[in-house]
Each structure stands twice: as structure tokens, then as C-alpha cells.
Design an enzyme around this catalytic site. Structure first.
Site, PDB file in Angstrom:
ATOM      1  CG  HIS A  16     -22.192 -39.854 -33.904  1.00 59.22           C
ATOM      2  ND1 HIS A  16     -23.413 -40.205 -34.420  1.00 59.22           N
ATOM      3  CD2 HIS A  16     -21.445 -39.480 -34.982  1.00 59.22           C
ATOM      4  CE1 HIS A  16     -23.389 -40.046 -35.738  1.00 59.22           C
ATOM      5  NE2 HIS A  16     -22.212 -39.624 -36.097  1.00 59.22           N
TER       6      HIS A  16
ATOM      7  CG  HIS B 232     -13.709 -36.904 -37.187  1.00 56.42           C
ATOM      8  ND1 HIS B 232     -13.238 -38.180 -37.340  1.00 56.42           N
ATOM      9  CD2 HIS B 232     -15.071 -37.002 -37.225  1.00 56.42           C
ATOM     10  CE1 HIS B 232     -14.249 -39.023 -37.475  1.00 56.42           C
ATOM     11  NE2 HIS B 232     -15.378 -38.330 -37.400  1.00 56.42           N
TER      12      HIS B 232
END
Ligand code: FEO
Length: 406
Positions: free
Chosen positions: A78, A222
Site C-alpha cells: 500500500h 495495524h
């Protein structure tokens, strides 16, 4: 964050950002982690970098396992800077590494960093042999950006899911079984609502593609790594992405001298009495991140504001702009997800009105159906107005239960 081994040769090497509580507006009450993973094989692959301010810590974590110069591949799932702004230092520390990413990610990096990195672009179903392990790639555009992809290790059944399935939380715990499930799911819901909600149609496509994979570990970029509760988080993502409604009424408001707050509390009393779940959110106290998390599964949303110079309070106006971007109701043309969700506008005013009426227009624009007229009061609600609010709350609860099929 100390490194830990997910399975033999697969290490978590990411970092914790304990003091990050404003993640471009997202209120990260427990901090943030930038996860990164190292696959040690005949060839060595690093999956995702971290934010630039933490790249030294990432390189130290890697150095505790291998010399970073031995890295053969850096996989960038990403382009967003929380995962890529440390890439420049990583590529310098790993001078022989190729940078693996989608074509769109490469294009984003060209515009962000303007570096002449040795790219190898990949697309869905492309593979990268590391020796015993082979990485497989799955493009997931708009989950979270057009460039996004996930990486999969079939032999270990590990899905490196990028932003998807993440939570904004920092902690020494690394796996989902190390904290109470309710807490982990609450953080995952808060993250989904604020970051992923408008991308639900693409999430459903990604879930469909991921359904063909055998997965025993979901390693997001995350937060905690999913191992014990994979069925629960997959089911939650299906529900959230489908915008399925619970019999729940959320009352979000701001107040100047307490009048709109009295109305909000009367609405909540009415919802409680009618057997639906009620949530009360004071925007300036609780914040828009919390409000967005509450509306994700809510069949009904009531928004209250006093009138300030013929307009709503600024936090209410900002919140409704935010809700419009999150698209919790019928988000696209011919998209039935979230259809039928209902809204209500209310609030007090002094010598002139306008705030609550503005809210009604915004709720309608967002897609909420408003079966009841705006409830307004002059200066301070009398008993008749408060009874009107209680009745409106009960009516919202009835309609919310009908919509949710409860
Ligand atoms: Fe965690 Fe979309 O970046």
C-alpha cells in the site's frame, strides 16, 4: 515493539506509536502500530515498511534477526505514507532489494517520492518464490487506496491483509487472543467505521476473493494479528460491508446552554422504552470518531443542534460532512446497502432558527429517510416538547426494529 515469530521463519518486526492519538483526524485513543513482517527463507522478504519517524526502530528490529542488507524483496502492499514513508531508508539499508508492488502503487510512489527504486510490479495471482515459501499477491483496489494489495503465504496460510482487518491500537500484545474479544472487536469496528466504511463494496469483493484462500493467520498492517477469532472478524466485515442494520438508534448532538441536550436525553428515554439499543454521543465531548463508530450498524440516526447564527453548531456541520463521506446509506446508484435507514433532526434556537432545519436537509442528502418533522423549541424545551422527543424516540426505535427485522 519486540519482534515475535508468527510461525517458523515469519516474524513481526513492526513498531508502536504510543503517542499517536490523532491519525489524520481519527481519534486513536490507544495509539497506533505500524506492522511489518519479515519472511526468512533462501530469499528474504520484508512485507511493508513503516512511517518514516519509526524507520530506525524497524531497521533495528530487522537487525536483531538478520543484517538488513540481506533483504532480497521489499513488498509494499500500500502506498499510504504510514507504511511507505520509511521506504527510502529501508531501500538504502537493503541495496540489493527489489521493490514489489502493484502498478498503481508504483505510480503513487513516483508522485510521492520520485525515487528510482528497482521495481517489480505484480498483479492478482502473481507469485514470488522465496525458497520453501512462495508469496502470492491479491490486488484489493480501494481497500484502502487504488494501489492496495494483500500478500498471502499459502504454505503457512497467512494473509498479510494491509489496512483491512486492522485496529488503531498500540500495545505489547500481538495476537487477538491476548486481549478480551469485546475490546478487540470494538477497536476493529471503530477502525472499520472511520476508515473503511465508504469502501464496503470493494471490501465485499476482497472478501469474496479471500474466501478461496485457506487462512489461519490474518496479519494486518495495524493492530493485533488475528488467529483465534478469524471467523468473528470475517463475519463482522461481511456485516459491516453489507451495511446491515441493528435495531439501534444513535442520538448525536451538540448543545450550547443545555436545551438541545435535554431534548437528546428525552429522545434516548423514548428509544429505551421501546426496546431498541440507544446510544448518546455528545460531539464535542465524545468526538466524531466515536460517533461514526456508533452509526456503522445503526438503523436510525438523530442529530441535534442549537442554532448559531442561523446555522448548526460547527461540530455538527463538520460531523454531517464526515458522515456524507462515510456513506452509511445506499452509498451508490442502485446500491441497496443501508437502504431505508431513518433520521431525525432536532434542536433549540433563540430569536431565529435554521440549525435543525439545516441538519434535516443534510440527513436527507446523505440518504436517511426522515419520517418525522424537525423538532424545534424556542430557548428551552417545555414538558410538551420533551414528551414530543420521547415519542419521537419511541417511533424511531419501532422503525429501527422493523428495518433490522427484530
Ligand atoms: Fe494504514 Fe491506508 O494506510
Amino acid at each position: 515493539m519486540a519482534t515475535c515469530e508468527l510461525s517458523p521463519g515469519i516474524h513481526s518486526v513492526g513498531v508502536l506509536d504510543w503517542s499517536m492519538h490523532d491519525f489524520h483526524g481519527f481519534e486513536a485513543r490507544r495509539g497506533v502500530s505500524y506492522n511489518s513482517y519479515l519472511v526468512l527463507d533462501e530469499k528474504i522478504a520484508l512485507i511493508d515498511a513503516v512511517k518514516c519517524t519509526f524507520v530506525d526502530e524497524l531497521l533495528q528490529n530487522i537487525a536483531s534477526l538478520i543484517d538488513p542488507s540481506r533483504i532480497d524483496y521489499v513488498v509494499a502492499n500500500h502506498a499510504e505514507p504510514d507504511h511507505s514513508s520509511g521506504l527510502s531508508a529501508v531501500m538504502q539499508a537493503a541495496p540489493r532489494a527489489k521493490l514489489i508492488c502493484t502498478e498503481k502503487c508504483r505510480s503513487a510512489f513516483d508522485d510521492y517520492y520520485r525515487e528510482d527504486w528497482p521495481y517489480q510490479t505484480v498483479k492478482t495471482a502473481d507469485t514470488l518464490c522465496l525458497g520453501k515459501h512462495t508469496l502470492q499477491f491479491l490486488a484489493t483496489p480501494m481497500v484502502h487506496w487504488p494501489d492496495s494489495m494483500m500478500s498471502y503465504l499459502p504454505d503457512e496460510k497467512i494473509l498479510f491483509s494491509m489496512d483491512a482487518f486492522g485496529q488503531h491500537t498500540a500495545g505489547t500484545e500481538r495476537f487477538d487472543h491476548q486481549l478480551p474479544l469485546g475490546l478487540v472487536m470494538d477497536e476493529a469496528r471503530r477502525y472499520y467505521a472511520n476508515i473503511i466504511m465508504p469502501l464496503g463494496a470493494m471490501v465485499l469483493k476482497a472478501l469474496e476473493a479471500a474466501a478461496a484462500l485457506e487462512i489461519t493467520t490474518i496479519a494486518p498492517a495495524h493492530g493485533l494479528i488475528w488467529q483465534k477469532h478469524i471467523p468473528a472478524i470475517l463475519e463482522a466485515y461481511r456485516k459491516w460491508a453489507s451495511l446491515k442494520s441493528d435495531p439501534k438508534v444513535v442520538v448525536v448532538y451538540d448543545s450550547m446552554w443545555g436545551s438541545t441536550e435535554l431534548m437528546a436525553r428525552a429522545l434516548i428515554d423514548g428509544v429505551n422504552g421501546a426496546g431498541a439499543t440507544a446510544r448518546l454521543v455528545h460531539l464535542r465531548r465524545d468526538g466524531r470518531t466515536e460517533a461514526a463508530a456508533e452509526i456503522l450498524e445503526a438503523a436510525a440516526l438523530a442529530v441535534g443542534t442549537p442554532t448559531l447564527h442561523n446555522r448548526p453548531m460547527p461540530d455538527v456541520a463538520g460531523f454531517l460532512s464526515y458522515v456524507r463521506s462515510l456513506a452509511p446509506v445506499s452509498p451508490g446508484k442502485n446500491d441497496p446497502r443501508g437502504k431505508g435507514r431513518i433520521g431525525l433532526a432536532f434542536g433549540s434556537h433563540g430569536w431565529s432558527g435554521g440549525g435543525a432545519q439545516w441538519v434535516a436537509q443534510e440527513l436527507t442528502q446523505i440518504g436517511y429517510q426522515l419520517p418525522q418533522p424537525v423538532i424545534c423549541c424556542l430557548y428551552r424545551p417545555d414538558q410538551s416538547t420533551l414528551q414530543q422527543c420521547r415519542q419521537a424516540g419511541a417511533d424511531l426505535a419501532d422503525k429501527a426494529r422493523q428495518l433490522a427485522g427484530k
